[in-house]
Design a protein around this motif. Structure first.
Motif, short mmCIF file in Angstrom:
data_model
loop_
_atom_site.label_atom_id
_atom_site.label_comp_id
_atom_site.label_asym_id
_atom_site.label_seq_id
_atom_site.Cartn_x
_atom_site.Cartn_y
_atom_site.Cartn_z
N THR A 102 1.07 -1.13 0.25
CA THR A 102 -0.04 -0.05 0.23
C THR A 102 0.55 1.19 0.14
OG1 THR A 102 -1.88 1.22 1.25
CG2 THR A 102 -0.65 -0.15 2.64
N LEU A 103 0.19 2.40 -0.15
CA LEU A 103 0.78 3.85 0.25
C LEU A 103 0.54 4.14 1.28
CD1 LEU A 103 2.83 4.52 -2.24
CD2 LEU A 103 0.93 3.31 -3.28
N ARG A 104 1.44 4.21 1.58
CA ARG A 104 1.26 5.00 3.54
C ARG A 104 1.13 6.68 3.20
NH1 ARG A 104 6.08 3.34 7.43
NH2 ARG A 104 4.37 1.61 7.19
N GLN A 105 -0.40 6.96 4.01
CA GLN A 105 -0.46 9.12 4.26
C GLN A 105 0.46 8.23 5.58
OE1 GLN A 105 -3.11 10.54 3.61
NE2 GLN A 105 -4.99 8.90 3.70
N PRO A 106 1.23 9.99 5.19
CA PRO A 106 2.14 9.67 6.46
C PRO A 106 1.40 10.58 8.16
CG PRO A 106 2.78 11.80 5.27
CD PRO A 106 1.99 10.38 4.20
N VAL A 107 0.23 10.05 8.57
CA VAL A 107 -0.66 10.18 9.70
C VAL A 107 -0.42 11.23 11.06
CG1 VAL A 107 -2.50 9.58 10.93
CG2 VAL A 107 -2.33 7.72 9.21
N THR A 108 0.66 11.64 11.20
CA THR A 108 1.31 11.71 11.50
C THR A 108 1.34 13.10 12.63
OG1 THR A 108 1.59 9.66 13.80
CG2 THR A 108 2.58 11.89 14.15
N ALA A 109 2.48 12.85 10.85
CA ALA A 109 3.05 14.04 10.08
C ALA A 109 2.51 15.17 9.91
CB ALA A 109 4.85 14.27 8.96
N MET A 110 1.03 15.03 9.06
CA MET A 110 0.16 15.66 8.70
C MET A 110 -0.97 15.31 10.26
SD MET A 110 -1.07 13.02 5.23
CE MET A 110 -2.33 13.91 4.98
N ALA A 111 -1.12 15.12 10.54
CA ALA A 111 -1.84 15.91 11.68
C ALA A 111 -1.24 16.61 12.95
CB ALA A 111 -2.15 13.95 12.55
N VAL A 112 0.46 16.68 13.00
CA VAL A 112 1.04 17.75 14.15
C VAL A 112 0.76 18.68 12.85
CG1 VAL A 112 2.95 18.61 15.02
CG2 VAL A 112 1.97 15.75 15.53
N ALA A 113 1.43 18.89 11.25
CA ALA A 113 1.41 20.59 10.93
C ALA A 113 -0.20 20.68 10.84
CB ALA A 113 1.21 19.30 9.30
N ALA A 114 -1.18 19.69 10.92
CA ALA A 114 -2.49 20.54 10.56
C ALA A 114 -3.02 21.65 12.32
CB ALA A 114 -3.97 19.80 10.87
N VAL A 115 -2.54 20.97 13.17
CA VAL A 115 -2.94 21.82 14.61
C VAL A 115 -2.06 22.50 14.70
CG1 VAL A 115 -2.38 21.13 16.91
CG2 VAL A 115 -3.30 19.34 15.85
N ARG A 116 -0.77 22.59 14.43
CA ARG A 116 0.49 23.76 14.06
C ARG A 116 -0.18 24.54 13.44
NH1 ARG A 116 6.64 20.72 13.99
NH2 ARG A 116 5.54 19.71 15.89
N SER A 117 -0.71 24.80 12.05
CA SER A 117 -1.31 25.22 11.67
C SER A 117 -2.29 25.91 12.37
CB SER A 117 -1.15 24.98 9.73
OG SER A 117 -0.24 24.45 9.36
N LEU A 118 -3.53 25.58 13.17
CA LEU A 118 -4.09 25.67 13.49
C LEU A 118 -3.53 26.58 14.37
CD1 LEU A 118 -7.54 25.91 13.07
CD2 LEU A 118 -7.35 24.05 15.12
N MET A 119 -2.60 25.75 15.81
CA MET A 119 -2.65 26.80 16.38
C MET A 119 -1.87 28.97 15.59
SD MET A 119 -3.13 25.37 19.31
CE MET A 119 -4.58 24.84 18.21
#
Length: 349
Positions: free
Chosen positions: A291-308
């Motif tokens: 499969t092609l793995r989505q980098p879940v942790t890196a993406m989630a952390v980037a989303a939260v940091r952007s929102l902060m």
């Protein structure tokens, strides 16, 4: 009270005097010891004194499409824990067919005066949806971040997996194994993720095999997301002699494997199947799924940091952060079978 102090001291392995200093919020206690006492209070079921309760910096809405696909709970878990580390309380809103809509959830979140909202694969991912709903939020102004749902004209941070690259990597892997009749299975074409993955598939098929666009159309099967959709779409491509299948999600890939077995075909002996997401437990399927793995942790952390940054007035860049998927090779792909027919037609010379 004396008995309770003794219980807490015993649980935390400290003196009663130390427990008293912590409860009364007095100095002279290390951070580690203070946390041990507070944990003992929680474990024994005692309510923390008001002054020792951690105050939330505010509420943040988290809107996800549904929890049937394991990739969405995976995103939600990392986002929630990252928000909690920042002192925010997440409010999870999950949609289901016939249930509360995204717009209805947003109204509920606004009533609760959330500090911001993170949308995961929301209506922004649907090119036929009215994206003005997001502009109205920004005009309030309310900070938002959109994950896996890029849309032109919305002045907000976007965090996405590079779906175009995912389609390209999947085809390149199958071609390296000798496959020439490679089909693509995914959800409805109105979704931006499907359009991008399909563009990557077409790009790689033309580059690696010289396949003509007109002939590629026959080897693209778009249907409903999910196991059942993958099974129906795969059955049509297998009837056309496809030996490699690129799927829009891991669940669709599982449906493709089911279709192959129903036809008496072996995976990966007769047919190779590639998924997308690398959702939890997918490594334990039969066979374990490439499969092609989505980098879940890196993406989630980037989303939260952007929102902060948005909440704190620092202004995160209003552009799309693209994260590279990783090809995870397991046992659902192998060398093309020797009985493979000619490749999909190429342009006439």
């Amino acid at each position: 009270m004396r008995a309770r102090m003794a219980d807490i001291a015993r649980q935390a392995q400290v003196s009663e005097a130390t427990v008293s200093r912590v409860i009364n919020d007095r100095p002279g206690v290390s951070h580690e010891t203070r946390q041990a006492v507070l944990t003992a209070l929680d474990v024994l079921g005692y309510e923390r004194p008001e002054r020792l309760r951690k105050r939330s910096a505010g509420l943040v809405g988290l809107v996800v499409p549904e929890l049937d696909n394991p990739i969405f709970p995976a995103f939600a878990q990392v986002i929630e824990s990252t928000l909690a580390q920042q002192g925010f309380t997440p409010v999870l809103c999950t949609q289901s067919p016939g249930g509360v809509t995204e717009d209805e959830y947003v109204e509920m979140l606004l009533d609760r005066q959330v500090s911001g909202i993170i949308f995961v694969a929301g209506l922004s991912a649907d090119t036929t949806a009215d994206h003005a709903r997001y502009q109205r939020l920004l005009d309030r102004p309310l900070p938002i971040v959109l994950m896996n749902g890029y849309a032109e004209g919305i002045e907000a941070p976007f965090v996405s997996c590079d779906e175009r690259l995912a389609g390209d990597l999947a085809v390149t892997h199958l071609v390296a194994l000798g496959h020439k009749r490679i089909g693509m299975i995914s959800g409805p074409n109105r979704f931006i993720a499907v359009q991008r993955k399909l563009a990557g598939y077409r790009q790689a098929m033309k580059r690696e095999l010289g396949t003509a666009d007109a002939h590629l159309d026959d080897y693209v099967s778009l249907t409903l997301f999910g196991v059942e959709g993958g099974e129906v779409a795969a059955d049509r491509l297998l009837a056309m002699g496809a030996t490699g299948l690129v799927c829009g999600s891991d669940l669709m890939a599982l449906g493709a494997i089911r279709a192959a077995r129903r036809r008496g075909l072996s995976v990966p002996g007769d047919v190779s199947v590639i998924g997308f997401d690398d959702s939890p437990l997918i490594a334990f399927t039969d066979p374990p799924l490439t499969t092609l793995r989505q980098p879940v942790t890196a993406m989630a952390v980037a989303a939260v940091r952007s929102l902060m940054d948005e909440i704190n007035g620092h202004g995160a860049p209003h552009s799309e952060y693209l994260f590279r998927p990783e090809l995870v090779v397991r046992d659902s792909t192998a060398k093309a079978p020797r009985h493979q027919d000619r490749p999909i037609a190429t342009p006439a010379a």
